[in-house]
Design a protein around this motif. Structure first.
Motif, PDB file in Angstrom:
ATOM      1  N   LYS A   5      -3.148   6.583  -7.243  1.00 29.11           N
ATOM      2  CA  LYS A   5      -4.198   6.543  -5.990  1.00 29.11           C
ATOM      3  C   LYS A   5      -3.550   6.773  -4.824  1.00 29.11           C
ATOM      4  O   LYS A   5      -2.096   6.979  -4.747  1.00 29.11           O
ATOM      5  CB  LYS A   5      -4.742   5.109  -5.829  1.00 29.11           C
ATOM      6  CG  LYS A   5      -5.594   4.668  -6.950  1.00 29.11           C
ATOM      7  CD  LYS A   5      -6.132   3.171  -6.559  1.00 29.11           C
ATOM      8  CE  LYS A   5      -7.129   2.602  -7.760  1.00 29.11           C
ATOM      9  NZ  LYS A   5      -7.476   1.251  -7.494  1.00 29.11           N
ATOM     10  N   SER A  10      -8.867  -1.092  -0.144  1.00 22.70           N
ATOM     11  CA  SER A  10      -9.514  -2.115  -1.185  1.00 22.70           C
ATOM     12  C   SER A  10      -8.802  -3.021  -1.433  1.00 22.70           C
ATOM     13  O   SER A  10      -9.417  -4.157  -1.933  1.00 22.70           O
ATOM     14  CB  SER A  10      -9.498  -1.362  -2.673  1.00 22.70           C
ATOM     15  OG  SER A  10      -8.320  -0.851  -2.971  1.00 22.70           O
ATOM     16  N   CYS A  11      -7.508  -3.552  -0.889  1.00 21.65           N
ATOM     17  CA  CYS A  11      -6.929  -4.656  -0.978  1.00 21.65           C
ATOM     18  C   CYS A  11      -6.809  -5.602   0.161  1.00 21.65           C
ATOM     19  O   CYS A  11      -7.403  -5.482   1.077  1.00 21.65           O
ATOM     20  CB  CYS A  11      -5.381  -4.245  -1.304  1.00 21.65           C
ATOM     21  SG  CYS A  11      -4.526  -3.702   0.352  1.00 21.65           S
ATOM     22  N   THR A  55       0.800  -1.340   0.207  1.00 19.03           N
ATOM     23  CA  THR A  55       0.086   0.048  -0.026  1.00 19.03           C
ATOM     24  C   THR A  55       0.627   1.446   0.016  1.00 19.03           C
ATOM     25  O   THR A  55       0.144   2.538  -0.051  1.00 19.03           O
ATOM     26  CB  THR A  55      -0.811  -0.100   1.377  1.00 19.03           C
ATOM     27  OG1 THR A  55      -0.109  -0.129   2.442  1.00 19.03           O
ATOM     28  CG2 THR A  55      -1.733  -1.238   1.350  1.00 19.03           C
ATOM     29  N   LEU A  66       0.985   3.612  -7.703  1.00 14.39           N
ATOM     30  CA  LEU A  66      -0.297   2.945  -7.050  1.00 14.39           C
ATOM     31  C   LEU A  66      -1.235   3.523  -8.264  1.00 14.39           C
ATOM     32  O   LEU A  66      -2.578   3.567  -7.889  1.00 14.39           O
ATOM     33  CB  LEU A  66      -0.665   3.525  -6.036  1.00 14.39           C
ATOM     34  CG  LEU A  66       0.324   3.074  -4.812  1.00 14.39           C
ATOM     35  CD1 LEU A  66      -0.296   3.826  -3.460  1.00 14.39           C
ATOM     36  CD2 LEU A  66       0.616   1.700  -4.734  1.00 14.39           C
ATOM     37  N   VAL A  88      -5.530   2.630  -1.412  1.00 11.80           N
ATOM     38  CA  VAL A  88      -5.274   1.207  -1.982  1.00 11.80           C
ATOM     39  C   VAL A  88      -5.434   0.365  -0.488  1.00 11.80           C
ATOM     40  O   VAL A  88      -5.837  -0.865  -0.626  1.00 11.80           O
ATOM     41  CB  VAL A  88      -3.693   1.127  -2.356  1.00 11.80           C
ATOM     42  CG1 VAL A  88      -3.185  -0.285  -2.677  1.00 11.80           C
ATOM     43  CG2 VAL A  88      -3.471   2.033  -3.485  1.00 11.80           C
TER      44      VAL A  88
END
Length: 329
Positions: free
Chosen positions: A311, A319-320, A183, A308, A316
């Motif tokens: 983003k 959502s990951c 991230t 990213l 991140v």
């Protein structure tokens, strides 16, 4: 015209020569030869090198055929010198993600152990398949996130600050930073020295802050081999190593003299210097700490990242997938 392709004269000469020498050598070994007492005398008389003779001698005893006495094709043999096919496939898979040969060796080492190919072998494999040079597509793939889960790997490093950073304070200060490989969430703490105990407490504080604010938990941490981080032979007696053992975090080490292995945190230092530190003097240590905290919040939650796809690290992270096996109290 005579047709020489089927001529066996050389073949018969080689076979008869080496068979005769092998019979003579057997008599020397049994100490029954009428002329030679030692093998060295035998080699000298027949003008043959010991290594060459023993090559044919052992080959003949292993195979037991006349073909063993004929010169063989030189060069590496497929089964004895070339890496296994499944290893080649793993090398190619990582290379297609834009990973260099040194990183490929590091990624394969935990799984393959003694079968891990060397960097030169990895290069020959990629050259054989035309992947030794990165294409624009592979360069783009290289920019993608290698780790797919938040907390799967954390990069940790120390950074020296300039003595003139704080006005009227000549003390040398340092930064200890933790950044997530997936991230890019990062946190840094200011410390007055790089002793292992100081680094341990600052890293633990960063772990807790990232966990409380972003629910980020690390499964592995990558550091260099500095004394403030590493004690591979006695991890239980080293403050930083002991902290990781207590938290259940696996400690990985970078390749010596290759800071590119810890490239994400090294890139963070450059960004931090460009955006906050270079050309700036702070009135006090408390002011610098406050500015650093504000910048880290901006870096994590507002600033878009090229790696990213534009983003922010916070977006991140939300959502990951994430690692949930380790919980920091």
């Amino acid at each position: 015209m005579r047709h020489n392709t089927q001529d066996k004269t050389l073949y018969r000469n080689y076979v008869s020569k080496w068979k005769f020498l092998i019979q003579e050598y057997e008599l020397v070994k049994q100490k029954r030869h009428p002329k030679f007492r030692f093998a060295a005398d035998f080699y000298r008389f027949h003008q043959t090198h010991r290594q060459t003779f023993l090559k044919y001698y052992h080959r003949f005893h292993q195979q037991g055929t006349d073909q063993a006495l004929v010169p063989q094709k030189r060069g590496p043999k497929w089964k004895s010198r070339r890496v296994y096919g499944y290893i080649e496939q793993q090398v190619l898979m990582h290379r297609q993600q834009g990973v260099n040969r040194y990183e490929i060796c590091q990624l394969l080492a935990p799984k393959l152990n003694h079968l891990t190919p060397s960097p030169s072998t990895v290069y020959r494999i990629t050259q054989r398949y035309g992947l030794n040079r990165l294409t624009p597509k592979l360069h783009q793939e290289k920019r993608r996130i290698v780790k797919q889960k938040a907390g799967e790997l954390g990069h940790l490093d120390c950074h020296h600050l300039s003595k003139d950073l704080i006005a009227s304070d000549p003390t040398r200060y340092y930064l200890v930073c933790v950044i997530d490989a997936c991230t890019r969430l990062a946190w840094a703490e200011v410390v007055t020295d790089l002793k292992s105990l100081t680094v341990m407490f600052s890293a633990l504080k960063s772990f807790n802050l990232l966990h409380q604010r972003y629910q980020l938990q690390f499964a592995e941490v990558l550091t260099d081999n500095g004394s403030e981080f590493a004690a591979p032979t006695q991890p239980a007696t080293h403050p930083f190593e002991r902290m990781l053992l207590e938290l259940g975090i696996k400690h990985r080490y970078t390749r010596p003299y290759r800071p590119q292995t810890n490239g994400k945190v090294e890139r963070f230092w450059r960004t931090l210097n460009d955006d906050l530190i270079d050309g700036t003097t702070f009135g006090s240590l408390e002011e610098f700490r406050d500015e650093l905290q504000q910048y880290l919040l901006y870096y994590n939650e507002v600033r878009p990242h090229q790696a990213l796809d534009g983003k922010t690290p916070k977006q991140v992270n939300e959502s990951c997938q994430r690692i949930t096996e380790h919980i920091h109290e």
